[in-house]
Motif scaffolding. Sequence first.
Motif, short mmCIF file in Angstrom:
data_model
loop_
_atom_site.label_atom_id
_atom_site.label_comp_id
_atom_site.label_asym_id
_atom_site.label_seq_id
_atom_site.Cartn_x
_atom_site.Cartn_y
_atom_site.Cartn_z
N ILE A 57 63.02 136.83 -64.48
CA ILE A 57 63.62 137.26 -63.21
C ILE A 57 63.17 138.67 -62.86
N ALA A 59 64.13 141.18 -60.64
CA ALA A 59 65.25 141.54 -59.77
C ALA A 59 65.06 142.97 -59.28
N LEU A 105 70.67 135.82 -64.24
CA LEU A 105 70.82 137.20 -63.79
C LEU A 105 72.29 137.62 -63.84
#
Length: 203
Positions: A57, A59, A105
């Motif tokens: 991920i 992010a 997440l």
Amino acid sequence: MSAASKVLSTEPLLESEAVWTKLVKKTYTDPNGVKRTWESAERRTRPKGCDIDGVGIVAILDSETGPEIVLQKQYRPPLDQVVIEIPAGLIDEGETAEQAAIRELKEETGYVGEVLETSPIMWNDPGFCNTNLRMVHVSVDMSLPANQDLKPELEENEFIEVFHLKLATLWDDCIKLEAQGYAIDARIANIAEGIEIAKKYRL
């Protein structure tokens, strides 16, 4: 925190005890028709009918001083070191890569994000194992109340410290973190190196 962790012993793993991985020997023919063998590892956890093992991920937080990437410090027994990583995790049966990314997440960092795009399938170390993933790019809106009061949902065997670094100086920060004794996950290094290449060639 996880910096206090350490490996106590190392021994061969019996096939009957292996939960996550298995070793295999593949027999193949090379371009000249010569029969050869190759030792490799395979995951036991990929859901049936799924084309990936997990997700990574990317992010990104928007801050007043520029975009920042969400990172983690986590002890990894194979290295006996704390590793700098992006949030990541295995995909559950019936999940899409995007759903897994949003779930992981939230569980690992507490952040609630929105998917922007998903990468092609990426192979982590194809000379050694068949493990693969998709990188899911996620934006994190820091104005959301959920992102002001973070509540990770860690499992009892997870010890994760969440932090973030500026994208603009990620390469230099990776060098500093390595000098401090941390191991740098290749996915972070690749992102940082890509940024530096883009700067150098003005892409």
